[in-house]
Design a protein around this motif. Structure first.
Motif, PDB file in Angstrom:
ATOM      1  N   LEU A 214      20.536  10.815  -1.307  1.00 27.88           N
ATOM      2  CA  LEU A 214      19.198  11.370  -1.181  1.00 27.88           C
ATOM      3  C   LEU A 214      19.363  12.772  -0.597  1.00 27.88           C
ATOM      4  O   LEU A 214      20.119  12.961   0.367  1.00 27.88           O
ATOM      5  N   TYR A 215      18.646  13.749  -1.162  1.00 27.25           N
ATOM      6  CA  TYR A 215      18.744  15.124  -0.692  1.00 27.25           C
ATOM      7  C   TYR A 215      17.387  15.561  -0.137  1.00 27.25           C
ATOM      8  O   TYR A 215      16.383  15.569  -0.860  1.00 27.25           O
ATOM      9  N   PHE A 216      17.379  15.921   1.137  1.00 25.84           N
ATOM     10  CA  PHE A 216      16.153  16.373   1.791  1.00 25.84           C
ATOM     11  C   PHE A 216      16.229  17.889   1.950  1.00 25.84           C
ATOM     12  O   PHE A 216      17.160  18.410   2.572  1.00 25.84           O
ATOM     13  N   HIS A 217      15.241  18.577   1.390  1.00 18.30           N
ATOM     14  CA  HIS A 217      15.182  20.041   1.449  1.00 18.30           C
ATOM     15  C   HIS A 217      14.014  20.397   2.374  1.00 18.30           C
ATOM     16  O   HIS A 217      12.851  20.166   2.035  1.00 18.30           O
ATOM     17  N   GLY A 218      14.327  20.952   3.538  1.00 18.41           N
ATOM     18  CA  GLY A 218      13.289  21.123   4.542  1.00 18.41           C
ATOM     19  C   GLY A 218      13.122  22.535   5.055  1.00 18.41           C
ATOM     20  O   GLY A 218      13.981  23.402   4.874  1.00 18.41           O
ATOM     21  N   GLU A 219      11.987  22.753   5.724  1.00 14.79           N
ATOM     22  CA  GLU A 219      11.693  24.003   6.427  1.00 14.79           C
ATOM     23  C   GLU A 219      11.064  23.655   7.773  1.00 14.79           C
ATOM     24  O   GLU A 219      10.374  22.640   7.912  1.00 14.79           O
ATOM     25  N   THR A 220      11.286  24.511   8.759  1.00 16.84           N
ATOM     26  CA  THR A 220      10.772  24.275  10.098  1.00 16.84           C
ATOM     27  C   THR A 220      10.781  25.587  10.880  1.00 16.84           C
ATOM     28  O   THR A 220      11.365  26.580  10.437  1.00 16.84           O
TER      29      THR A 220
END
Length: 462
Positions: A214-220
């Motif tokens: 599973l690939y999680f592409h995030g911003e924060t």
């Protein structure tokens, strides 16, 4: 009179032939000149590029790039840089399990043209490889004792305030068919969020998958270097064993998190957490407090005296319920139901075990949910132990045995079915170790199979 006319005609013909010869020679000369000009132009451009690259050596906006050539028995890195000749590049690696890999511990010296190279033995475990600029007596004054003079997208903060690292990273997937080449690229970061580093924290992420991760592409707006991640959970809240991953926030507030999985189920979710108590980086603790006491926002949770940030990402899974020990993975529209060989067959046999029928009955319930004419493949696979031709036949016979039972026992005749045996030609794990061999011995039911690309997408590093 006749003789004179003949002579005149003969003379005209000779003049025309001479004219044609002269024209042909002229055209040939012209083409040769054009070729010479094109060659000279290409050489000039190469010389200009070489001069430009040489003139950039020692620039404080550092660039590290190149390619890694991945083969079964060796791994080669051909690197390019604008570093000062004589600079040192240190290599290291971390396996998927989080352990340091001794295979990649080495140092290379940057040559007069900025190039560098490494050569390592082959590996059996997928690994993230990191290349770091390492200061020595020759380069410390130029780049700074703690690399504080260096700029560019390959400069990163470290666990110690005021100290930096310059690095390039890439990921070696040992399950991918070899040989293949990985580009080592300079990252292109986006602008930081306007509220970057503020105590009121936000985080968002999207997820996709292939048949391994599973690939999680995030911003924060969390600061660079903050450690985030967690464990995949079932709908009941129970941790899914061995499905976890952690990463650090990039310089622009983005993050990429890779989590291995074996069976997707309805209701699964991924809690992506930032827990200050598990972070030791000075800048992170200074920003949010050792117990997260400075944290604010809707994602902040409490655990005794500690505060942490948690983002829940729901996982979209097919409406299937595979039986115990049967895997279910998804990549785009393609779904794979993976059944280990020992669940269905005795050693070296292609006749179904009695217990296998219960497993196939449960699988059939999911297949009966499919629309008529849905394309599926039933594929048999083996490890690489033994004769390849024998393994190929065995894998085909096992796939045929699975379809024969499904066709006889349930209403699945409306499906568009293809049956194939691949022997050891399509492993999903390294055959160098017993665990990998065990994973490779399987029968897969592939729903909505897609055409395999000639070039595999390289995903990472994570």
């Amino acid at each position: 009179m006749v003789i004179v006319i003949v002579l005149l005609i003969s003379g005209c013909v000779k003049e025309k032939d001479a004219s044609r010869e002269t024209k042909g020679e002229s055209e040939q000369t012209s083409e040769q000149e054009k070729g010479t000009v094109a060659t000279d132009t290409a050489q000039d451009e190469e010389e200009v590029d070489a001069e430009k690259a040489t003139s950039e050596l020692g620039d404080l906006e550092v660039k590290l790039s190149g390619e890694a050539i991945i083969e079964e028995d060796q791994i080669r890195i051909e690197g390019e840089s604008n570093l000062l000749p004589g600079s040192s590049i240190y290599s290291g690696g971390v396996t998927d399990g989080g352990f340091a890999s001794s295979t990649f511990i080495d140092t290379a010296e940057v040559q007069e043209d900025g190039s560098f190279s490494f050569e390592f033995s082959g590996i059996s475990t997928s690994t993230t490889v990191k290349l770091n600029l390492y200061t020595n007596n020759q380069t410390e004054e130029h780049y700074g004792e703690n690399l504080e003079k260096v700029t560019g997208p390959q400069v990163y903060v470290t666990d110690t305030h005021g100290e930096f690292e310059v690095k390039a990273e890439f990921y070696i997937d040992v399950d991918q068919s070899m040989p293949y080449t990985i580009p080592i690229e300079i990252p292109q970061w986006q602008e930081k969020p306007d509220d970057y580093g503020e105590p009121e924290v936000w985080m968002e992420a999207e997820v996709d998958s292939d048949h391994e991760y599973l690939y999680f592409h995030g911003e924060t707006n969390l600061v660079e270097g903050t450690r985030v991640g967690g464990n995949l959970r079932k709908a009941s809240g129970i941790i899914d064993a061995f499905s976890f991953g952690f990463t650090r926030i990039n310089p622009d507030g983005t993050f990429e998190l890779r989590v291995p999985y074996y069976k997707l189920q309805k209701g699964m979710y991924m809690p992506i957490r930032f827990e200050p108590k598990n972070n030791v980086w000075e800048d992170v603790l200074d920003t949010y407090g050792e117990h997260g006491e400075k944290l604010k926002g809707e994602l902040v949770e409490k655990d005794g005296e500690d505060q942490y940030v948690e983002l829940i990402v729901e996982i979209d899974a097919p409406d299937f319920d595979p039986p115990k020990d049967v895997g279910l993975t998804v990549e785009d529209e393609e779904v794979k139901i993976q059944m280990p060989d020992d669940l269905l067959f005795d050693f070296d046999e292609s006749t179904l075990k009695a217990d296998a029928k219960k497993t196939l009955d449960d699988v059939m319930k999911d297949l009966q949910k499919l629309d008529e004419n849905t394309e599926i493949q039933i594929n048999g696979h083996t490890d690489n132990v033994g004769d390849p031709d024998y393994n190929l036949n065995l894998s085909k016979e096992r796939a045929e045995a699975v379809w024969a039972y499904l066709e006889k026992s349930g209403d699945v005749t409306g499906l568009d079915v293809q049956i194939e045996g691949f022997g050891d030609t399509k492993p999903i794990a390294s055959n160098k170790e017993e665990d990998g061999q065990e994973r490779n011995r399987r029968v897969e039911i592939v729903i909505n199979p897609k055409i395999e690309p000639e070039i595999h997408e390289q995903r990472g590093p994570f």
